[in-house]
Design a protein around this motif. Structure first.
Motif, PDB file in Angstrom:
ATOM      1  N   PHE A  36       0.827  -1.214   0.000  1.00 22.13           N
ATOM      2  CA  PHE A  36       0.000   0.000   0.000  1.00 22.13           C
ATOM      3  C   PHE A  36       0.857   1.259   0.000  1.00 22.13           C
ATOM      4  O   PHE A  36       0.639   2.180  -0.796  1.00 22.13           O
ATOM      5  CB  PHE A  36      -0.924  -0.016   1.220  1.00 22.13           C
ATOM      6  CG  PHE A  36      -1.663   1.276   1.437  1.00 22.13           C
ATOM      7  CD1 PHE A  36      -2.799   1.555   0.702  1.00 22.13           C
ATOM      8  CD2 PHE A  36      -1.214   2.195   2.365  1.00 22.13           C
ATOM      9  CE1 PHE A  36      -3.486   2.766   0.893  1.00 22.13           C
ATOM     10  CE2 PHE A  36      -1.889   3.399   2.562  1.00 22.13           C
ATOM     11  CZ  PHE A  36      -3.033   3.682   1.820  1.00 22.13           C
ATOM     12  N   TYR A  37       1.869   1.295   0.876  1.00 20.47           N
ATOM     13  CA  TYR A  37       2.711   2.486   0.968  1.00 20.47           C
ATOM     14  C   TYR A  37       3.606   2.665  -0.260  1.00 20.47           C
ATOM     15  O   TYR A  37       4.127   3.755  -0.495  1.00 20.47           O
ATOM     16  CB  TYR A  37       3.585   2.419   2.222  1.00 20.47           C
ATOM     17  CG  TYR A  37       2.871   2.860   3.474  1.00 20.47           C
ATOM     18  CD1 TYR A  37       2.252   4.097   3.542  1.00 20.47           C
ATOM     19  CD2 TYR A  37       2.821   2.039   4.595  1.00 20.47           C
ATOM     20  CE1 TYR A  37       1.594   4.513   4.689  1.00 20.47           C
ATOM     21  CE2 TYR A  37       2.161   2.432   5.742  1.00 20.47           C
ATOM     22  CZ  TYR A  37       1.552   3.673   5.783  1.00 20.47           C
ATOM     23  OH  TYR A  37       0.893   4.084   6.927  1.00 20.47           O
TER      24      TYR A  37
ATOM     25  N   THR B 191       0.825   8.742  -4.692  1.00 21.91           N
ATOM     26  CA  THR B 191       1.574   9.189  -5.872  1.00 21.91           C
ATOM     27  C   THR B 191       1.395   8.231  -7.051  1.00 21.91           C
ATOM     28  O   THR B 191       2.071   8.363  -8.067  1.00 21.91           O
ATOM     29  CB  THR B 191       3.076   9.305  -5.542  1.00 21.91           C
ATOM     30  OG1 THR B 191       3.563   8.030  -5.081  1.00 21.91           O
ATOM     31  CG2 THR B 191       3.324  10.372  -4.500  1.00 21.91           C
ATOM     32  N   GLY B 192       0.539   7.232  -6.885  1.00 24.55           N
ATOM     33  CA  GLY B 192       0.280   6.293  -7.974  1.00 24.55           C
ATOM     34  C   GLY B 192       1.480   5.420  -8.277  1.00 24.55           C
ATOM     35  O   GLY B 192       2.131   4.881  -7.373  1.00 24.55           O
ATOM     36  N   LEU B 193       1.822   5.320  -9.543  1.00 23.73           N
ATOM     37  CA  LEU B 193       2.919   4.452  -9.994  1.00 23.73           C
ATOM     38  C   LEU B 193       4.248   5.199 -10.078  1.00 23.73           C
ATOM     39  O   LEU B 193       5.199   4.693 -10.686  1.00 23.73           O
ATOM     40  CB  LEU B 193       2.582   3.854 -11.358  1.00 23.73           C
ATOM     41  CG  LEU B 193       1.362   2.929 -11.401  1.00 23.73           C
ATOM     42  CD1 LEU B 193       1.082   2.495 -12.838  1.00 23.73           C
ATOM     43  CD2 LEU B 193       1.572   1.702 -10.520  1.00 23.73           C
TER      44      LEU B 193
ATOM     45  N   VAL C  13       7.738   3.675 -11.672  1.00 19.92           N
ATOM     46  CA  VAL C  13       8.331   4.251 -12.881  1.00 19.92           C
ATOM     47  C   VAL C  13       9.777   4.666 -12.618  1.00 19.92           C
ATOM     48  O   VAL C  13      10.669   4.441 -13.440  1.00 19.92           O
ATOM     49  CB  VAL C  13       7.491   5.452 -13.365  1.00 19.92           C
ATOM     50  CG1 VAL C  13       8.206   6.175 -14.519  1.00 19.92           C
ATOM     51  CG2 VAL C  13       6.111   4.998 -13.792  1.00 19.92           C
ATOM     52  N   ALA C  14      10.006   5.253 -11.437  1.00 20.90           N
ATOM     53  CA  ALA C  14      11.355   5.690 -11.091  1.00 20.90           C
ATOM     54  C   ALA C  14      12.313   4.505 -10.954  1.00 20.90           C
ATOM     55  O   ALA C  14      13.509   4.624 -11.279  1.00 20.90           O
ATOM     56  CB  ALA C  14      11.329   6.491  -9.795  1.00 20.90           C
ATOM     57  N   LEU C  15      11.811   3.377 -10.477  1.00 18.40           N
ATOM     58  CA  LEU C  15      12.658   2.195 -10.317  1.00 18.40           C
ATOM     59  C   LEU C  15      13.302   1.784 -11.629  1.00 18.40           C
ATOM     60  O   LEU C  15      14.500   1.489 -11.686  1.00 18.40           O
ATOM     61  CB  LEU C  15      11.832   1.019  -9.779  1.00 18.40           C
ATOM     62  CG  LEU C  15      11.542   0.954  -8.288  1.00 18.40           C
ATOM     63  CD1 LEU C  15      10.645  -0.246  -7.997  1.00 18.40           C
ATOM     64  CD2 LEU C  15      12.823   0.854  -7.487  1.00 18.40           C
ATOM     65  N   PHE C  16      12.515   1.759 -12.686  1.00 12.94           N
ATOM     66  CA  PHE C  16      12.992   1.249 -13.961  1.00 12.94           C
ATOM     67  C   PHE C  16      13.891   2.238 -14.698  1.00 12.94           C
ATOM     68  O   PHE C  16      14.434   1.910 -15.757  1.00 12.94           O
ATOM     69  CB  PHE C  16      11.805   0.853 -14.840  1.00 12.94           C
ATOM     70  CG  PHE C  16      11.062  -0.340 -14.321  1.00 12.94           C
ATOM     71  CD1 PHE C  16      11.543  -1.622 -14.553  1.00 12.94           C
ATOM     72  CD2 PHE C  16       9.897  -0.192 -13.578  1.00 12.94           C
ATOM     73  CE1 PHE C  16      10.870  -2.738 -14.058  1.00 12.94           C
ATOM     74  CE2 PHE C  16       9.223  -1.294 -13.086  1.00 12.94           C
ATOM     75  CZ  PHE C  16       9.711  -2.580 -13.324  1.00 12.94           C
ATOM     76  N   SER C  17      14.066   3.417 -14.143  1.00 14.19           N
ATOM     77  CA  SER C  17      14.997   4.380 -14.729  1.00 14.19           C
ATOM     78  C   SER C  17      16.147   4.702 -13.787  1.00 14.19           C
ATOM     79  O   SER C  17      16.887   5.657 -14.011  1.00 14.19           O
ATOM     80  CB  SER C  17      14.249   5.670 -15.103  1.00 14.19           C
ATOM     81  OG  SER C  17      13.642   6.252 -13.954  1.00 14.19           O
ATOM     82  N   ASP C  18      16.295   3.892 -12.729  1.00 13.41           N
ATOM     83  CA  ASP C  18      17.339   4.118 -11.724  1.00 13.41           C
ATOM     84  C   ASP C  18      18.504   3.162 -11.981  1.00 13.41           C
ATOM     85  O   ASP C  18      18.370   1.945 -11.777  1.00 13.41           O
ATOM     86  CB  ASP C  18      16.759   3.881 -10.321  1.00 13.41           C
ATOM     87  CG  ASP C  18      17.711   4.301  -9.226  1.00 13.41           C
ATOM     88  OD1 ASP C  18      18.923   4.403  -9.490  1.00 13.41           O
ATOM     89  OD2 ASP C  18      17.247   4.521  -8.091  1.00 13.41           O
ATOM     90  N   PRO C  19      19.664   3.662 -12.422  1.00  4.42           N
ATOM     91  CA  PRO C  19      20.809   2.777 -12.718  1.00  4.42           C
ATOM     92  C   PRO C  19      21.264   1.962 -11.519  1.00  4.42           C
ATOM     93  O   PRO C  19      21.681   0.805 -11.674  1.00  4.42           O
ATOM     94  CB  PRO C  19      21.902   3.751 -13.179  1.00  4.42           C
ATOM     95  CG  PRO C  19      21.173   4.979 -13.601  1.00  4.42           C
ATOM     96  CD  PRO C  19      19.976   5.070 -12.707  1.00  4.42           C
ATOM     97  N   SER C  20      21.204   2.546 -10.315  1.00  2.00           N
ATOM     98  CA  SER C  20      21.662   1.818  -9.128  1.00  2.00           C
ATOM     99  C   SER C  20      20.762   0.613  -8.846  1.00  2.00           C
ATOM    100  O   SER C  20      21.240  -0.433  -8.397  1.00  2.00           O
ATOM    101  CB  SER C  20      21.695   2.751  -7.910  1.00  2.00           C
ATOM    102  OG  SER C  20      20.389   3.213  -7.589  1.00  2.00           O
TER     103      SER C  20
ATOM    104  N   GLN D 194      11.563   2.156  -1.701  1.00  3.66           N
ATOM    105  CA  GLN D 194      12.121   0.820  -1.533  1.00  3.66           C
ATOM    106  C   GLN D 194      11.038  -0.227  -1.286  1.00  3.66           C
ATOM    107  O   GLN D 194      11.263  -1.410  -1.558  1.00  3.66           O
ATOM    108  CB  GLN D 194      13.138   0.818  -0.389  1.00  3.66           C
ATOM    109  CG  GLN D 194      14.399   1.610  -0.691  1.00  3.66           C
ATOM    110  CD  GLN D 194      15.100   1.120  -1.954  1.00  3.66           C
ATOM    111  OE1 GLN D 194      14.983  -0.031  -2.350  1.00  3.66           O
ATOM    112  NE2 GLN D 194      15.869   2.019  -2.591  1.00  3.66           N
ATOM    113  N   MET D 195       9.865   0.194  -0.814  1.00  5.33           N
ATOM    114  CA  MET D 195       8.759  -0.759  -0.736  1.00  5.33           C
ATOM    115  C   MET D 195       8.313  -1.140  -2.144  1.00  5.33           C
ATOM    116  O   MET D 195       7.938  -2.294  -2.400  1.00  5.33           O
ATOM    117  CB  MET D 195       7.586  -0.165   0.043  1.00  5.33           C
ATOM    118  CG  MET D 195       7.653  -0.381   1.548  1.00  5.33           C
ATOM    119  SD  MET D 195       8.040  -2.062   2.095  1.00  5.33           S
ATOM    120  CE  MET D 195       6.940  -3.056   1.127  1.00  5.33           C
ATOM    121  N   ALA D 196       8.341  -0.200  -3.056  1.00  3.20           N
ATOM    122  CA  ALA D 196       8.056  -0.532  -4.453  1.00  3.20           C
ATOM    123  C   ALA D 196       9.118  -1.483  -4.987  1.00  3.20           C
ATOM    124  O   ALA D 196       8.806  -2.448  -5.704  1.00  3.20           O
ATOM    125  CB  ALA D 196       8.012   0.744  -5.294  1.00  3.20           C
TER     126      ALA D 196
END
Length: 306
Positions: free
Chosen positions: A51-52, A66-68, A72-79, A276-278
């Motif tokens: 949920f969070y 904040t929705g998705l 979305v940020a995960l898949f554009s984060d090189p780290s 990080q929960m995502a």
């Protein structure tokens, strides 16, 4: 003409299969504590975390949806990509190494050798030692003992600790992780090998089969189910690697050995709770998918899934 008496329907089909094998209510009472603990300590926190993951929550205070955005940020984060590549590569290499060594040891420890019981006891010692303790011991060996030994014999590549080399540090993690998990796989393989009837080997020997042919045609097919179990358990454990990495490299040098688990944990304590929960949600889905693919790939090869 006399009519024969009707044949009873097998005592009414054994009273409807003993009324569908009625379960005693007492068994449910034994199950209840486990269900309560699992729900309270695993299921509910997991649902709350998911949920969070759709919010901007930092671990305390207010939040808003904040929705998705986090996903979305995960898949554009090189780290994040680097941590996934390291974790998946490390898990693949380690599970292959651990299974090969464990099966080889199991073959030796089920043969007719002296001190068999003593050797079996010695080889299972690593599994009862804490992972963080094992990691710190090997940290000292890789950082001090091994470089000193390499210097004394003039072996240049190991005169410096491999834990400080971004290209070699992962090898140390593979070695230590395999060293700790081999005993568990070894016990499962020993159980599988001892379940194979000796008559099969005797018949194969009479027919002139070599040791390799006996292994390839008898041993390997009959322990394939145990191989599947060990592989699934191994991959699951290696994907969640944390304590060994913390004790050996703490994710270094730099971020060369950051696993997904370590990345998620650091995010929890660094104010990136929702982000990080995502990450944890995606990682959970990936882990389940890998396990299901393993089961589907091995369906009908010595392991019953039903």
């Amino acid at each position: 003409m006399a009519v024969p008496p009707p044949v009873p329907p097998a005592a009414s089909a054994a009273p409807s299969a003993a009324r569908r094998r009625r379960v005693e209510p007492l068994y449910y009472w034994f199950l209840l504590p486990t269900l309560v603990l699992f729900t309270g300590l695993v299921l509910v926190p997991a649902v709350v975390g998911v949920f969070y993951s759709f919010t901007d929550y930092v671990g305390f205070g207010s939040w808003k949806f904040t929705g998705l955005t986090n996903y979305v940020a995960l898949f554009s984060d090189p780290s994040i990509w680097d941590s996934y590549k390291f974790t998946l590569g490390f898990a693949l290499v380690t599970v292959v190494l651990a299974q090969a060594v464990a099966l080889g040891l199991a073959l030796g420890l089920t043969s007719r050798i002296r001190f068999l019981t003593t050797l079996r006891s010695i080889f299972v010692i690593p599994m009862v030692v804490s992972g963080i303790v094992v990691a710190y011991v090997f940290n000292y060996l890789f950082s001090n003992s091994l470089p000193s030994l390499a210097s004394s014999v003039g072996f240049g590549p190991l005169e410096e600790s491999i834990l400080g080399n971004p290209d070699l540090a992962w090898i140390a993690i593979v070695i230590v992780s395999a060293w700790q998990t081999i005993p568990g796989a070894l016990l499962i393989y020993i159980a599988g090998l001892l379940s194979i009837p000796g008559e099969l080997y005797e018949a194969a020997s009479i027919d002139g089969a070599s040791a390799w042919r006996r292994f390839r045609s008898i041993t390997l097919p009959l322990v394939s189910g145990y191989l599947v179990i060990n592989t699934i358990l191994g991959v699951k454990g290696y994907l969640n690697a944390y304590d060994i990495i913390v004790g050996l490299t703490d994710g270094g040098p730099g971020t060369a050995t950051y696993s997904v688990a370590k990345t998620i944990f650091l995010g929890y304590t660094g104010g990136d709770y929702a982000y990080q929960m995502a990450n944890a949600t995606v990682f959970f889905v990936l882990t389940v998918a890998v396990s299901l693919l393993q089961l589907l790939a091995t369906r009908g090869r010595g392991l019953r899934l039903s």
